[in-house]
Every structure is written in structure tokens, then in C-alpha cells.
Motif scaffolding. Structure first.
Motif, PDB file in Angstrom:
ATOM      1  N   ALA A 104       0.793  -1.229   0.000  1.00 17.07           N
ATOM      2  CA  ALA A 104       0.000   0.000   0.000  1.00 17.07           C
ATOM      3  C   ALA A 104       0.828   1.283   0.000  1.00 17.07           C
ATOM      4  O   ALA A 104       0.365   2.321  -0.468  1.00 17.07           O
ATOM      5  CB  ALA A 104      -0.923   0.007   1.216  1.00 17.07           C
ATOM      6  N   ASP A 105       2.056   1.218   0.535  1.00 18.63           N
ATOM      7  CA  ASP A 105       2.864   2.419   0.697  1.00 18.63           C
ATOM      8  C   ASP A 105       4.154   2.285  -0.103  1.00 18.63           C
ATOM      9  O   ASP A 105       5.027   1.498   0.256  1.00 18.63           O
ATOM     10  CB  ASP A 105       3.186   2.617   2.179  1.00 18.63           C
ATOM     11  N   PRO A 106       4.310   3.028  -1.205  1.00 20.04           N
ATOM     12  CA  PRO A 106       5.502   2.897  -2.033  1.00 20.04           C
ATOM     13  C   PRO A 106       6.808   3.246  -1.318  1.00 20.04           C
ATOM     14  O   PRO A 106       7.885   2.875  -1.771  1.00 20.04           O
ATOM     15  CB  PRO A 106       5.271   3.848  -3.202  1.00 20.04           C
ATOM     16  N   ALA A 107       6.740   3.925  -0.173  1.00 22.66           N
ATOM     17  CA  ALA A 107       7.942   4.270   0.582  1.00 22.66           C
ATOM     18  C   ALA A 107       8.285   3.215   1.628  1.00 22.66           C
ATOM     19  O   ALA A 107       9.337   3.283   2.253  1.00 22.66           O
ATOM     20  CB  ALA A 107       7.770   5.627   1.256  1.00 22.66           C
ATOM     21  N   ALA A 108       7.427   2.217   1.821  1.00 20.68           N
ATOM     22  CA  ALA A 108       7.635   1.203   2.862  1.00 20.68           C
ATOM     23  C   ALA A 108       8.652   0.156   2.422  1.00 20.68           C
ATOM     24  O   ALA A 108       8.679  -0.257   1.263  1.00 20.68           O
ATOM     25  CB  ALA A 108       6.309   0.532   3.200  1.00 20.68           C
ATOM     26  N   ALA A 109       9.472  -0.257   3.370  1.00 23.63           N
ATOM     27  CA  ALA A 109      10.436  -1.338   3.136  1.00 23.63           C
ATOM     28  C   ALA A 109      10.521  -2.196   4.397  1.00 23.63           C
ATOM     29  O   ALA A 109      11.570  -2.274   5.038  1.00 23.63           O
ATOM     30  CB  ALA A 109      11.796  -0.778   2.753  1.00 23.63           C
ATOM     31  N   PRO A 110       9.421  -2.858   4.774  1.00 22.09           N
ATOM     32  CA  PRO A 110       9.412  -3.642   6.014  1.00 22.09           C
ATOM     33  C   PRO A 110      10.395  -4.803   6.004  1.00 22.09           C
ATOM     34  O   PRO A 110      10.741  -5.329   7.046  1.00 22.09           O
ATOM     35  CB  PRO A 110       7.963  -4.129   6.121  1.00 22.09           C
ATOM     36  N   HIS A 111      10.873  -5.168   4.830  1.00 22.97           N
ATOM     37  CA  HIS A 111      11.817  -6.275   4.682  1.00 22.97           C
ATOM     38  C   HIS A 111      13.259  -5.843   4.913  1.00 22.97           C
ATOM     39  O   HIS A 111      14.155  -6.673   4.985  1.00 22.97           O
ATOM     40  CB  HIS A 111      11.688  -6.889   3.288  1.00 22.97           C
ATOM     41  N   GLY A 112      13.501  -4.545   4.986  1.00 25.90           N
ATOM     42  CA  GLY A 112      14.848  -4.039   5.192  1.00 25.90           C
ATOM     43  C   GLY A 112      15.631  -3.830   3.904  1.00 25.90           C
ATOM     44  O   GLY A 112      16.807  -3.504   3.938  1.00 25.90           O
ATOM     45  N   GLY A 113      14.989  -4.003   2.765  1.00 24.88           N
ATOM     46  CA  GLY A 113      15.643  -3.783   1.477  1.00 24.88           C
ATOM     47  C   GLY A 113      15.194  -2.466   0.874  1.00 24.88           C
ATOM     48  O   GLY A 113      15.014  -1.477   1.584  1.00 24.88           O
ATOM     49  N   GLU A 114      14.994  -2.451  -0.438  1.00 22.29           N
ATOM     50  CA  GLU A 114      14.566  -1.242  -1.142  1.00 22.29           C
ATOM     51  C   GLU A 114      13.054  -1.069  -1.078  1.00 22.29           C
ATOM     52  O   GLU A 114      12.303  -2.041  -1.189  1.00 22.29           O
ATOM     53  CB  GLU A 114      14.908  -1.348  -2.631  1.00 22.29           C
ATOM     54  N   SER A 115      12.616   0.168  -0.966  1.00 21.68           N
ATOM     55  CA  SER A 115      11.199   0.460  -1.134  1.00 21.68           C
ATOM     56  C   SER A 115      10.882   0.482  -2.630  1.00 21.68           C
ATOM     57  O   SER A 115      11.792   0.531  -3.472  1.00 21.68           O
ATOM     58  CB  SER A 115      10.856   1.821  -0.514  1.00 21.68           C
ATOM     59  N   LEU A 116       9.620   0.480  -2.955  1.00 22.20           N
ATOM     60  CA  LEU A 116       9.200   0.593  -4.346  1.00 22.20           C
ATOM     61  C   LEU A 116       9.703   1.911  -4.945  1.00 22.20           C
ATOM     62  O   LEU A 116      10.175   1.936  -6.083  1.00 22.20           O
ATOM     63  CB  LEU A 116       7.679   0.486  -4.452  1.00 22.20           C
ATOM     64  N   LEU A 117       9.632   2.989  -4.176  1.00 22.23           N
ATOM     65  CA  LEU A 117      10.125   4.277  -4.670  1.00 22.23           C
ATOM     66  C   LEU A 117      11.616   4.213  -4.984  1.00 22.23           C
ATOM     67  O   LEU A 117      12.067   4.763  -5.994  1.00 22.23           O
ATOM     68  CB  LEU A 117       9.862   5.386  -3.643  1.00 22.23           C
ATOM     69  N   GLU A 118      12.384   3.546  -4.133  1.00 23.85           N
ATOM     70  CA  GLU A 118      13.829   3.429  -4.363  1.00 23.85           C
ATOM     71  C   GLU A 118      14.122   2.580  -5.597  1.00 23.85           C
ATOM     72  O   GLU A 118      15.013   2.911  -6.386  1.00 23.85           O
ATOM     73  CB  GLU A 118      14.514   2.838  -3.132  1.00 23.85           C
ATOM     74  N   LEU A 119      13.372   1.498  -5.781  1.00 23.95           N
ATOM     75  CA  LEU A 119      13.542   0.666  -6.979  1.00 23.95           C
ATOM     76  C   LEU A 119      13.260   1.486  -8.233  1.00 23.95           C
ATOM     77  O   LEU A 119      14.056   1.490  -9.181  1.00 23.95           O
ATOM     78  CB  LEU A 119      12.618  -0.549  -6.920  1.00 23.95           C
ATOM     79  N   CYS A 120      12.128   2.168  -8.263  1.00 24.21           N
ATOM     80  CA  CYS A 120      11.760   2.955  -9.451  1.00 24.21           C
ATOM     81  C   CYS A 120      12.770   4.070  -9.714  1.00 24.21           C
ATOM     82  O   CYS A 120      13.112   4.348 -10.876  1.00 24.21           O
ATOM     83  CB  CYS A 120      10.354   3.524  -9.297  1.00 24.21           C
TER      84      CYS A 120
END
Length: 197
Positions: A104-120
Motif C-alpha cells: 500500500a505504501d511505495p515508501a515502505a520497506a518492512p523487509h529491510g531492502g529497497e522500497s518501491l520508490l527506491e527501486l523505481c
């Protein structure tokens, strides 16, 4: 000068079949067979520059397609932190709130890796670096998440549109244009699909 970027999604492997996060497994026969058929059919696009993501799946696909590619670190798969290699079903059961936030949140990275925003942003920087003086035609064998991020960036889509894009194995997604103005041609299969029986 217009740049033509053709992104080929890698062939099927066990990690993709099992819906694993960034599962870097080699291709098995179910992936090698259609990739070799695509190479034999002559349907692999021609280019001035050949690249691939650093995963084994991208490397194996490029080799099966008969391509001599160099690994491009900027085109690596989505960094999934502690979820890497786990099945989506397992993570959903163990961390339902984390998965919900991630979706739901493109800035979230609960896994400790990259967020969707960082990937894009990472994939977008690579795409924008391809301009006038460089190669006119670029082919990259890259993970589906990288292709989806490239489309989101190129078309200036809202980040959550990423989740609405499907990328099938061994298809070509083509972007043509230049930074700030890209056109899209979606998902051309490298090989003809087998008829459904």
C-alpha cells in the motif's frame, strides 16, 4: 537521438513458479527450452549494446538466447532484504502487516531492502542515462520488477501502478524515445505460445 530500449524478461525458473521474493535460482529445463527456441527462431532483437541483470536467471536466459551480455548492477532485481528467497505465502502468514504496508505504501520497506520508490528511482536513473550520444538500440535481460519499474518511470505513472503491470517470462517490453519522453510497446513474446489444450 532517439534511444530504443528493449527489456527481455527472463525465462521461467523454480523461484518464479514458487512465487519467491528475489529467489536467484538457475533456469531449469522448463525455462531453457523456450529460451533456446527463441534463439533458434531468430526472434531476439538486434542491438548496439547488450546488458543483463546480475541474477543467475538473467545470465542463464541471456546465454540460452545466445547473447553476450555484461551484468549491469543498476539493473539488479528488487532488493528484498530479509524476505529474499522466501515464498510470498510464507511472508504473508508471518508478517501480514508488513506485506500490507509494502503493497500500500511505495515508501515502505518492512523487509529491510529497497522500497518501491527506491527501486523505481534506481531504474529510472539508469533509463535516463541513455541519451543522444550513447547506443541507439539497447537490449537488456532483466527481472520483471525492473521492467515494471522502468515502465512506471518512463510513463510517469503513479508508483502504485507498478502492482497493476504484469510481465510474462520471455517477453520484450520496448521503450523508445529519450529522458522525459518515452513511448511504450508492451510484452511481445519472443516465441509463439503453445496452443492451450
Amino acid at each position: 537521438m532517439t534511444v530504443r530500449v528493449m527489456l527481455i524478461s527472463p525465462a521461467m525458473n523454480s523461484a518464479l513458479r514458487e512465487a519467491r521474493f528475489a529467489g536467484d535460482a538457475p533456469l531449469d529445463e522448463s525455462g531453457l527450452r523456450p529460451a533456446r527456441a527463441a534463439a533458434a527462431s531468430g526472434s531476439v532483437p538486434v542491438a548496439d549494446q547488450w546488458l543483463r541483470g546480475p541474477s543467475r536467471r538473467c545470465r542463464d536466459t541471456a546465454e540460452a538466447l545466445g547473447l553476450r551480455t555484461g551484468a549491469e548492477h543498476a539493473l539488479r532485481d528488487w532488493e528484498m532484504g530479509r524476505w529474499s528467497g522466501a515464498r510470498l505465502s510464507e511472508v504473508s502468514a508471518d508478517e501480514p502487516d508488513g506485506v500490507a504496508a509494502w503493497l500500500a505504501d511505495p515508501a515502505a520497506a518492512p523487509h529491510g531492502g529497497e522500497s518501491l520508490l527506491e527501486l523505481c528511482a534506481r531504474v529510472g536513473r539508469w533509463l535516463d542515462s541513455l541519451h543522444g550520444d550513447g547506443p541507439g538500440r539497447v537490449v537488456g535481460v532483466v527481472e520483471p520488477a525492473v521492467i515494471r519499474a522502468a515502465v512506471v518511470h518512463a510513463l510517469a505513472l503513479p508508483p502504485l501502478a507498478f502492482w497493476r503491470l504484469d510481465v510474462a517470462p520471455l517477453t520484450v517490453t520496448e521503450l523508445s524515445g529519450r529522458s522525459g519522453r518515452w513511448n511504450l510497446r508492451c510484452g511481445r513474446p519472443l516465441v509463439a505460445e503453445e496452443p492451450v489444450r
